[in-house]
Design an enzyme around this catalytic site. Structure first.
Site, mmCIF file in Angstrom:
data_model
loop_
_atom_site.group_PDB
_atom_site.id
_atom_site.type_symbol
_atom_site.label_atom_id
_atom_site.label_comp_id
_atom_site.label_asym_id
_atom_site.label_seq_id
_atom_site.Cartn_x
_atom_site.Cartn_y
_atom_site.Cartn_z
ATOM 1 C CE LYS A 321 -1.383 3.084 2.643
ATOM 2 N NZ LYS A 321 -1.523 4.262 1.782
ATOM 3 C CD GLU A 396 13.396 1.296 9.750
ATOM 4 O OE1 GLU A 396 13.927 2.335 10.163
ATOM 5 O OE2 GLU A 396 13.838 0.160 9.978
ATOM 6 C CB CYS A 430 13.411 9.579 7.990
ATOM 7 S SG CYS A 430 14.428 8.537 6.943
ATOM 8 C CD GLU A 531 9.875 13.542 11.102
ATOM 9 O OE1 GLU A 531 8.761 13.043 11.349
ATOM 10 O OE2 GLU A 531 10.772 12.924 10.497
#
Ligand code: NAD
Length: 642
Positions: A321, A396, A430, A531
């Protein structure tokens, strides 16, 4: 010279290259030993050259192309498109010429026009000459047909299908809003179907010898190499990365595919001595079953490859997906997998939203492994949802990575590293350096050098050669990044440069944000803790290495870290003490290589790693095997010898 008809059983040694655009493509791959035969069903089956198909592509593989083409020139991708003429396709074998008399043109979307014209026509009609529309008898050849037209489908059990509901969503370019394609907005029913076929396919795929699975993946690697230019270009449009980075994304997929394909001949277990006589012990890796792979948009080819390729070489089947912001790239990746010879049902793609398709995948009782790359918040949701079925979960997640610059650092080198790490991919990595922790002696020089360089960076669409910084992914991301500028100002940080949406000229058609640097940032400010996932970085002054390490570690994430210093003792302390899955010395926070483990500590994940040998632990379970050849009952821990 008169042309002989191509017949089933003809060897395929070379091709006559096209002089006209075509809508047809035949796959014929040169192999060691005997060449493939026309119409032959080999294992892997794509060595067969179908006599009927909608699209012909000839790939003689690597240097062999030069030899076998006979012309002495290296063939490019465009060269390999064989013209579909009204009467058929012409192939040349060394020493003789042959041609297909007739092409069966059955299949929706195929028109009598040449390739470009045909694609244009399909686009206008919103139709796509999709593999699903090709004659069923062609099997794998169905997946070879490609088109740039707009409608795309799910790939389930080897067939291209719409969402059961018939609903769709649009993928658009973040650079200018152009439509990339229309994709199925799938639901529970579509996921259930994909999982069912993946479960069925697992029964056979797990028994295919791992080296054979690896061979299919080697072919994928070669296909990726051939398609690198096209994928790179598509990525600049759909995701927005600049060309060099988009090419790097595809290269990462090529690298992991070669690396993991080789794993087909390793997948090592262990043999160990037994504590008893005449007994043999070993441990082996076993595939687990259906893997649900849920991927983000920021590495739209690399991340699916980091998940699918190790999962497949280990013998699992997959339902992918992808993110709804980059479905075309994921779709193309899966098409190439199908083209490489992956049997039907082993790889499936279901497009749609996270809380529908993603969540159903996570909760499905027949999905044995979920591998997710995404935000921390999504990771928590997924972990909770998977608890019910005790599904293995590999996460992750986010990062808030720091570069430490000590007084003795090479400042020019550090500036290069910071620019690349903070503003590459518009900060949407990331591993992006969203904090720069600077010892006070270097603080002033670093600030002014950074600002000077950042203000020269050119914003623009990723496909333009002189663009340094592309758009961010969508409106929500743009607004979020801008809101953090307001937060930083409110918190009392000093805005050195940037801090605004770039809307002048054509930039106003997309989602562009000026690279932003805050100075005098307190480590506890939100811009230093959360973040942002955009082109914003925070400069934090510190007194010494101890404080730098303390500040670097003072966040909830633990993905990447870096130190610039000439002091070997400081470098080794940082390598030991920085709480992160990755530490770079005298390099920025980005630049992972596929044969090393990739992932983070603390809230960046749940202890697993992607890539390298570590990835195999996500996609296999250990089985211990004891073979007693003593011919008598021997009881471990009881029948011990003195
Ligand atoms: P996201 O969490 O919004 O989405 C990731 C994927 O999860 C998408 O496919 C989404 O549709 C799906 N999803 C969302 N909610 C779900 C749910 N409840 N159940 C199942 N699936 C769900 O992340 P994003 O915006 O696509 O990507 C950016 C994030 O990814 C950042 O936080 C970034 O740090 C992280 N990331 C991490 C790594 C890494 O290796 N650690 C690499 C790249 C990106």
């Amino acid at each position: 010279m008169a042309a002989d008809p191509v017949r089933l059983g003809d060897p395929v040694r070379g091709v006559e290259l096209p002089v006209e655009p075509c809508g047809m493509e035949v796959l014929a791959e040169a192999v060691e030993g005997e060449p493939p035969l026309v119409g032959e069903e080999r294992d892997p089956p794509e060595h067969a050259l179908p006599t009927e198909c909608d699209r012909l592509r000839v790939d003689l593989g690597g240097d062999r192309r030069r030899e076998e083409d006979g012309s002495g020139r290296q063939l490019g991708l465009a060269d390999r498109a064989v013209p579909r003429q009204a009467e058929g396709v012409r192939l040349t074998h060394p020493g003789r010429r042959a041609s297909c008399d007739r092409i069966d043109r059955a299949g929706a979307g195929a028109s009598t026009a040449g390739g470009d014209e045909r694609r244009g026509g399909d686009e206008r009609q919103g139709k796509r000459a999709h593999p699903a529309s090709l004659p069923r008898s062609l099997g794998y050849a169905r997946a070879m047909a490609t088109s740039t037209a707009q409608n795309f489908q799910n790939f389930i059990g080897g067939e291209w299908v719409d969402a059961a509901s018939g609903e769709t969503f649009e993928s658009t370019s973040p650079a200018n809003g152009e439509t990339i394609g229309i994709f199925p907005r799938s639901g529970v029913e579509d996921v259930d179907r994909a999982v069912a076929v993946a479960k069925e396919a697992f029964a056979e795929w797990r028994l295919v010898p791992a080296p054979k699975r690896g061979e299919i993946l080697f072919r994928l690697a070669r296909l990726l190499e051939q398609e690198k230019g096209a994928l790179t270009d598509l990525m600049t449009h759909e995701m927005g990365k600049v060309k060099a980075e988009a090419g790097g994304d595809v290269q990462e997929a090529i690298d992991i595919t070669y690396y993991m394909a080789g794993e087909g001949r390793r997948l090592f277990g262990h043999t160990t001595p037994s504590e008893l006589r005449d007994k043999w012990n070993m441990s082996v890796r076993q595939p687990i079953g259906v893997v649900g792979a849920i991927t983000p948009w920021n590495f739209p080819v690399a991340i699916p490859s980091w998940k699918l390729i190790p999962a497949l070489v280990c013998g699992n089947t997959v339902v992918l997906k992808p993110a709804t912001d980059t479905p075309a790239l994921a779709e193309r990746f899966v098409e190439l997998l199908a083209e490489s010879g992956i049997p039907n049902g082993v790889v499936n793609i279901v497009h749609g939203g996270g809380t529908t398709v993603g969540e159903r995948l996570v909760r499905h009782p027949d999905v044995r492994v979920i591998t997710l790359t995404g935000s921390r918040e999504t990771g928590v949701e997924v972990l909770k949802a998977a608890a019910e079925t005790l599904t293995h979960v590999h996460l992750e997640l986010g990062g808030k990575n720091a570069i430490v610059v000590l007084d003795d650092a090479d400042i020019e080198l550090a500036v290069d590293g910071i620019l690349w790490s903070a503003f590459g991919t518009s900060g949407q990595r990331c591993t992006a350096a969203s904090r720069v922790i600077v010892q006070r002696g270097a603080y002033g020089a670093l600030q002014s050098a950074l600002v000077e360089h950042v203000e020269k960076l050119r914003l623009g669409p990723g496909w333009e050669d002189d663009t340094d910084i592309g758009p961010v992914i969508n409106r929500a991301a743009l607004d979020k990044i801008d809101s953090y500028t307001a937060i930083g100002k409110d918190e009392g940080a000093k805005l050195l440069t940037g801090g605004e949406i770039a809307g002048d000229g054509d930039l106003g058609k997309g989602f562009f944000y000026r690279p932003t640097i805050f100075a005098d940032v307190d480590p506890q400010m939100r811009i230093a803790q959360e973040e942002i996932f955009g082109p914003t970085t925070a400069l934090i002054p510190v007194a010494d290495l101890d404080e730098a390490i303390h500040v670097s570690n003072g966040i909830k994430y633990g993905l990447s870290s870096s130190i610039f210093t000439q002091d070997v003792n400081a470098a080794f302390r940082a390598m030991r003490d920085l709480e992160a899955g990755i530490t770079y010395v005298n390099a920025g926070t980005i630049g992972a290589e596929v044969h090393l483990p990739f992932g983070g500590t603390k809230d960046t994940g749940n202890g697993h790693r992607e890539a390298g040998q570590a990835a195999l632990d996500v996609f296999t379970e250990w089985k211990s095997i004891y073979v007693d050849y003593s011919g008598r009952l021997q009881r471990a821990q009881i029948d011990t010898e003195a």
